[in-house]
Write an enzyme that holds these catalytic residues in place. Structure first.
Site, PDB file in Angstrom:
ATOM      1  N   TYR A  59       0.773  -1.165   0.155  1.00  0.00           N
ATOM      2  CA  TYR A  59      -0.076   0.065  -0.168  1.00  0.00           C
ATOM      3  C   TYR A  59       0.819   1.271   0.039  1.00  0.00           C
ATOM      4  CZ  TYR A  59      -4.224  -2.687   0.095  1.00  0.00           C
ATOM      5  OH  TYR A  59      -5.219  -3.412  -0.372  1.00  0.00           O
ATOM      6  N   GLN A  94     -14.648   3.276  -6.448  1.00  0.00           N
ATOM      7  CA  GLN A  94     -14.244   2.016  -5.675  1.00  0.00           C
ATOM      8  C   GLN A  94     -12.697   2.182  -5.670  1.00  0.00           C
ATOM      9  OE1 GLN A  94     -16.085  -1.965  -7.813  1.00  0.00           O
ATOM     10  NE2 GLN A  94     -16.023  -0.503  -9.303  1.00  0.00           N
ATOM     11  N   ASN A  95     -12.074   3.297  -6.299  1.00  0.00           N
ATOM     12  CA  ASN A  95     -10.827   3.461  -6.230  1.00  0.00           C
ATOM     13  C   ASN A  95     -10.438   4.124  -4.779  1.00  0.00           C
ATOM     14  OD1 ASN A  95     -10.941   2.659  -8.985  1.00  0.00           O
ATOM     15  ND2 ASN A  95     -10.940   4.760  -9.872  1.00  0.00           N
ATOM     16  N   HIS A 112     -14.317   2.026  -0.750  1.00  0.00           N
ATOM     17  CA  HIS A 112     -13.453   1.113  -0.321  1.00  0.00           C
ATOM     18  C   HIS A 112     -12.309   1.617   0.155  1.00  0.00           C
ATOM     19  CE1 HIS A 112     -14.779  -2.031  -3.658  1.00  0.00           C
ATOM     20  NE2 HIS A 112     -15.537  -1.926  -2.635  1.00  0.00           N
ATOM     21  N   CYS A 120      -5.648   3.106  13.348  1.00  0.00           N
ATOM     22  CA  CYS A 120      -5.196   2.015  14.463  1.00  0.00           C
ATOM     23  C   CYS A 120      -5.647   0.893  14.638  1.00  0.00           C
ATOM     24  CB  CYS A 120      -4.793   2.929  15.693  1.00  0.00           C
ATOM     25  SG  CYS A 120      -4.355   1.853  17.036  1.00  0.00           S
ATOM     26  N   GLY A 179     -15.004   2.178 -16.165  1.00  0.00           N
ATOM     27  CA  GLY A 179     -14.146   1.505 -15.870  1.00  0.00           C
ATOM     28  C   GLY A 179     -13.861   0.430 -14.730  1.00  0.00           C
ATOM     29  N   SER A 181     -14.631  -3.943 -13.795  1.00  0.00           N
ATOM     30  CA  SER A 181     -14.986  -5.111 -14.476  1.00  0.00           C
ATOM     31  C   SER A 181     -16.345  -5.788 -13.852  1.00  0.00           C
ATOM     32  CB  SER A 181     -13.691  -5.889 -14.262  1.00  0.00           C
ATOM     33  OG  SER A 181     -13.420  -6.072 -12.609  1.00  0.00           O
ATOM     34  N   LEU A 206     -13.312  -0.480 -21.346  1.00  0.00           N
ATOM     35  CA  LEU A 206     -12.405  -0.901 -22.452  1.00  0.00           C
ATOM     36  C   LEU A 206     -12.718  -2.047 -23.012  1.00  0.00           C
ATOM     37  CD1 LEU A 206      -9.921   0.163 -23.646  1.00  0.00           C
ATOM     38  CD2 LEU A 206      -8.545  -1.384 -22.091  1.00  0.00           C
TER      39      LEU A 206
HETATM   40  C1  BV8 Z   1     -18.146  -7.729   1.414  1.00  0.00           C
HETATM   41  C2  BV8 Z   1      -9.674  -1.961  -1.946  1.00  0.00           C
HETATM   42  C3  BV8 Z   1     -19.658  -8.404   3.047  1.00  0.00           C
HETATM   43  C4  BV8 Z   1      -8.260  -2.636  -2.058  1.00  0.00           C
HETATM   44  C5  BV8 Z   1     -11.188  -3.812  -2.971  1.00  0.00           C
HETATM   45  C6  BV8 Z   1     -16.350 -15.311  -1.238  1.00  0.00           C
HETATM   46  C7  BV8 Z   1     -15.568 -15.092  -0.025  1.00  0.00           C
HETATM   47  C8  BV8 Z   1     -15.422 -13.735   0.638  1.00  0.00           C
HETATM   48  C9  BV8 Z   1     -15.903 -12.659   0.064  1.00  0.00           C
HETATM   49  C10 BV8 Z   1     -16.860 -12.985  -1.102  1.00  0.00           C
HETATM   50  C11 BV8 Z   1     -16.808 -14.162  -1.786  1.00  0.00           C
HETATM   51  N1  BV8 Z   1     -17.689 -14.181  -2.900  1.00  0.00           N
HETATM   52  C12 BV8 Z   1     -17.955 -12.825  -3.021  1.00  0.00           C
HETATM   53  C13 BV8 Z   1     -17.457 -12.101  -1.901  1.00  0.00           C
HETATM   54  C14 BV8 Z   1     -17.719 -10.681  -1.832  1.00  0.00           C
HETATM   55  C15 BV8 Z   1     -16.304 -10.110  -2.079  1.00  0.00           C
HETATM   56  C16 BV8 Z   1     -16.061 -10.292  -3.614  1.00  0.00           C
HETATM   57  O1  BV8 Z   1     -16.946  -9.583  -4.604  1.00  0.00           O
HETATM   58  N2  BV8 Z   1     -15.211 -10.983  -4.125  1.00  0.00           N
HETATM   59  C17 BV8 Z   1     -14.795 -11.203  -5.480  1.00  0.00           C
HETATM   60  C18 BV8 Z   1     -13.534 -11.468  -5.785  1.00  0.00           C
HETATM   61  C19 BV8 Z   1     -15.668 -12.353  -6.190  1.00  0.00           C
HETATM   62  N3  BV8 Z   1     -16.708  -8.684  -1.734  1.00  0.00           N
HETATM   63  C20 BV8 Z   1     -16.056  -8.362  -0.460  1.00  0.00           C
HETATM   64  O2  BV8 Z   1     -15.471  -8.969   0.253  1.00  0.00           O
HETATM   65  C21 BV8 Z   1     -16.584  -6.752  -0.239  1.00  0.00           C
HETATM   66  N4  BV8 Z   1     -17.005  -6.828   1.333  1.00  0.00           N
HETATM   67  O3  BV8 Z   1     -18.603  -8.278   0.553  1.00  0.00           O
HETATM   68  O4  BV8 Z   1     -18.476  -7.427   2.515  1.00  0.00           O
HETATM   69  C22 BV8 Z   1     -20.839  -7.516   3.029  1.00  0.00           C
HETATM   70  C23 BV8 Z   1     -21.032  -6.440   2.198  1.00  0.00           C
HETATM   71  C24 BV8 Z   1     -22.258  -5.564   2.189  1.00  0.00           C
HETATM   72  C25 BV8 Z   1     -23.167  -5.672   3.397  1.00  0.00           C
HETATM   73  C26 BV8 Z   1     -22.762  -6.479   4.361  1.00  0.00           C
HETATM   74  C27 BV8 Z   1     -21.559  -7.290   4.312  1.00  0.00           C
HETATM   75  C28 BV8 Z   1     -15.278  -5.883  -0.002  1.00  0.00           C
HETATM   76  C29 BV8 Z   1     -14.827  -5.704  -1.451  1.00  0.00           C
HETATM   77  C30 BV8 Z   1     -13.700  -4.497  -1.567  1.00  0.00           C
HETATM   78  C31 BV8 Z   1     -12.377  -5.130  -1.795  1.00  0.00           C
HETATM   79  N5  BV8 Z   1     -11.545  -3.961  -1.801  1.00  0.00           N
HETATM   80  N6  BV8 Z   1     -10.353  -2.708  -3.019  1.00  0.00           N
HETATM   81  C32 BV8 Z   1      -7.462  -1.911  -2.875  1.00  0.00           C
HETATM   82  O5  BV8 Z   1      -7.911  -1.287  -3.842  1.00  0.00           O
HETATM   83  O6  BV8 Z   1      -6.222  -2.323  -2.934  1.00  0.00           O
HETATM   84  S1  BV8 Z   1     -11.581  -4.412  -4.387  1.00  0.00           S
HETATM   85  C33 BV8 Z   1     -10.740  -3.817  -5.896  1.00  0.00           C
HETATM   86  O7  BV8 Z   1     -11.376  -4.498  -7.024  1.00  0.00           O
HETATM   87  C34 BV8 Z   1     -11.253  -2.386  -6.187  1.00  0.00           C
HETATM   88  O8  BV8 Z   1     -11.474  -1.546  -5.137  1.00  0.00           O
HETATM   89  C35 BV8 Z   1     -12.598  -2.829  -7.064  1.00  0.00           C
HETATM   90  O9  BV8 Z   1     -13.479  -2.510  -6.209  1.00  0.00           O
HETATM   91  C36 BV8 Z   1     -12.348  -4.091  -7.350  1.00  0.00           C
HETATM   92  C37 BV8 Z   1     -12.826  -4.184  -8.921  1.00  0.00           C
HETATM   93  O10 BV8 Z   1     -11.785  -3.846  -9.470  1.00  0.00           O
HETATM   94  P1  BV8 Z   1     -12.261  -2.589 -10.605  1.00  0.00           P
HETATM   95  O11 BV8 Z   1     -12.006  -1.267 -10.070  1.00  0.00           O
HETATM   96  O12 BV8 Z   1     -13.263  -3.132 -11.512  1.00  0.00           O
HETATM   97  O13 BV8 Z   1     -10.949  -3.011 -11.403  1.00  0.00           O
HETATM   98  P2  BV8 Z   1     -10.619  -4.099 -12.655  1.00  0.00           P
HETATM   99  O14 BV8 Z   1      -9.153  -4.080 -12.748  1.00  0.00           O
HETATM  100  O15 BV8 Z   1     -11.152  -5.204 -12.047  1.00  0.00           O
HETATM  101  O16 BV8 Z   1     -11.247  -3.657 -13.724  1.00  0.00           O
HETATM  102  C38 BV8 Z   1     -10.911  -2.522 -14.383  1.00  0.00           C
HETATM  103  C39 BV8 Z   1     -11.897  -2.470 -15.736  1.00  0.00           C
HETATM  104  O17 BV8 Z   1     -11.520  -1.104 -16.426  1.00  0.00           O
HETATM  105  C40 BV8 Z   1     -11.779  -3.654 -16.615  1.00  0.00           C
HETATM  106  O18 BV8 Z   1     -12.819  -4.232 -17.167  1.00  0.00           O
HETATM  107  C41 BV8 Z   1     -10.943  -2.733 -17.846  1.00  0.00           C
HETATM  108  O19 BV8 Z   1     -11.492  -3.333 -19.169  1.00  0.00           O
HETATM  109  C42 BV8 Z   1     -11.334  -1.345 -17.741  1.00  0.00           C
HETATM  110  N7  BV8 Z   1     -10.439  -0.504 -18.450  1.00  0.00           N
HETATM  111  C43 BV8 Z   1      -9.213  -0.297 -18.220  1.00  0.00           C
HETATM  112  N8  BV8 Z   1      -8.460   0.635 -18.803  1.00  0.00           N
HETATM  113  C44 BV8 Z   1      -9.561   1.370 -19.117  1.00  0.00           C
HETATM  114  C45 BV8 Z   1     -10.881   0.710 -18.810  1.00  0.00           C
HETATM  115  N9  BV8 Z   1     -12.046   1.208 -18.979  1.00  0.00           N
HETATM  116  C46 BV8 Z   1     -11.933   2.424 -19.424  1.00  0.00           C
HETATM  117  N10 BV8 Z   1     -11.219   3.208 -19.846  1.00  0.00           N
HETATM  118  C47 BV8 Z   1      -9.762   2.747 -19.635  1.00  0.00           C
HETATM  119  N11 BV8 Z   1      -8.775   3.296 -20.239  1.00  0.00           N
HETATM  120 ZN    ZN Z   2      -3.917   3.180  18.703  1.00  0.00          ZN
END
Ligand code: BV8
Ligand code: ZN
Length: 238
Positions: A59, A94-95, A112, A120, A179, A181, A206
């Site tokens: 990070y 989400q960024n 996020h 802490c 932007g 997925s 994209l």
């Molecule tokens: C939750 C912070 C409960 C970190 C992120 C099984 C076990 C455990 C959990 C789960 C499970 N199954 C499902 C889940 C839930 C889980 C989940 O969804 N997992 C996925 C992998 C299946 N979710 C969670 O755990 C969330 N919490 O569920 O809690 C709850 C919820 C509600 C109420 C009560 C309880 C928490 C998820 C947050 C995780 N943290 N980020 C960090 O940033 O380091 S996630 C991280 O990936 C990002 O923040 C973002 O949200 C996420 C997706 O990424 P994208 O932003 O979409 O980026 P990506 O690369 O994927 O796509 C980019 C896109 O842009 C592509 O399509 C590309 O083609 C396009 N692109 C590229 N260039 C361009 C473009 N488009 C336009 N122009 C361009 N130039």
């Molecule tokens: Zn403390």
């Protein structure tokens, strides 16, 4: 879609793709961030407990990069959109890179968390990364001495401002996704809620995102190329 009325409620959801043209790597495109690390090791609380130094290194690098990154044309187009729609405009991102705020958007829901902040693990005392001694291998809380952690929502943790987000989706007339997925929930499900509530749904990406079925309009390509023109069309300005 043609010109929108300034009375329309607009909700925008952005993902890593909108920052790609600012040089910030996305998660899932080849060479994405996750490739060098398994999600479980790097973006979960258990991964942090196992190896806090590794997670801090991951990070810290992204924070350093986000500090020098510049907003691109797509970020600035969303500032225009906010100016036109004023308080009937909600920007959810989400960024964690802070580029929407850097571009000039006033109200940004960072569901996020943010690379600029940490807190802490014990007393929850919050600091900016500048205030924390972020150069330390594992920065410590100045109040109680426990480990600090990045103010990031990891997998399995509950995203920020979900209640506010749900409310904005319930009353939105137009939902625009840029932007992302459409893989990670609950963000990936927002388009279904918006659609069910009768909103028009538009995506710019994209390549085809996962939740295409819920989209009324889909623009394939780079958001920096496409969004400025669309904003001119929607607002009738420029
Ligand atoms: C939750 C912070 C409960 C970190 C992120 C099984 C076990 C455990 C959990 C789960 C499970 N199954 C499902 C889940 C839930 C889980 C989940 O969804 N997992 C996925 C992998 C299946 N979710 C969670 O755990 C969330 N919490 O569920 O809690 C709850 C919820 C509600 C109420 C009560 C309880 C928490 C998820 C947050 C995780 N943290 N980020 C960090 O940033 O380091 S996630 C991280 O990936 C990002 O923040 C973002 O949200 C996420 C997706 O990424 P994208 O932003 O979409 O980026 P990506 O690369 O994927 O796509 C980019 C896109 O842009 C592509 O399509 C590309 O083609 C396009 N692109 C590229 N260039 C361009 C473009 N488009 C336009 N122009 C361009 N130039
Ligand atoms: Zn403390």
């Amino acid at each position: 879609m043609k010109k929108l009325s300034p009375k329309d409620n607009i909700v925008v959801l952005t993902g890593a793709g909108i920052s790609a043209e600012s040089g910030i790597r996305t998660f899932r495109d080849s060479g994405g961030l996750w490739e060098n690390h398994r999600i479980e090791d790097i973006a979960t609380y258990s991964g942090f407990r196992k190896n806090p130094a590794l997670v801090w290194e991951f990070y810290r690098k992204r924070w350093e990069q986000s500090k020098i990154a510049k907003p691109n044309a797509a970020h600035y187009a969303l500032v225009e959109l906010e100016h036109y729609f004023n308080d009937s405009f909600t920007l959810i991102t989400q960024n964690v890179d802070g580029l929407h705020t850097k571009a000039g958007n006033l109200s940004v829901v960072e569901m996020h968390g943010s690379l600029n902040r940490c807190y802490c693990t014990s007393c929850k005392h919050g600091l900016s990364m500048e205030e924390a001694d972020a150069k330390q291998l594992i920065p410590l809380c100045p109040i109680c001495g426990s480990y600090l952690r990045p103010d990031i929502v990891w997998f399995g943790e509950i995203p920020i401002s979900l209640f506010e987000i749900e409310n904005s989706l319930k009353k939105c007339d137009v939902f625009i996704i840029i932007g992302t997925s459409g893989v990670v929930y609950p963000a990936a499900g927002f388009v279904m809620t918006a659609k069910l509530m009768g909103a028009k749904t538009i995506a710019i990406n994209l390549e085809s995102p996962d939740n295409l079925t819920f989209l009324d309009e889909f623009y394939k390509g780079k958001s920096g190329d496409i969004l400025p023109g669309l904003v001119k069309e929607w607002t009738g300005i420029g």
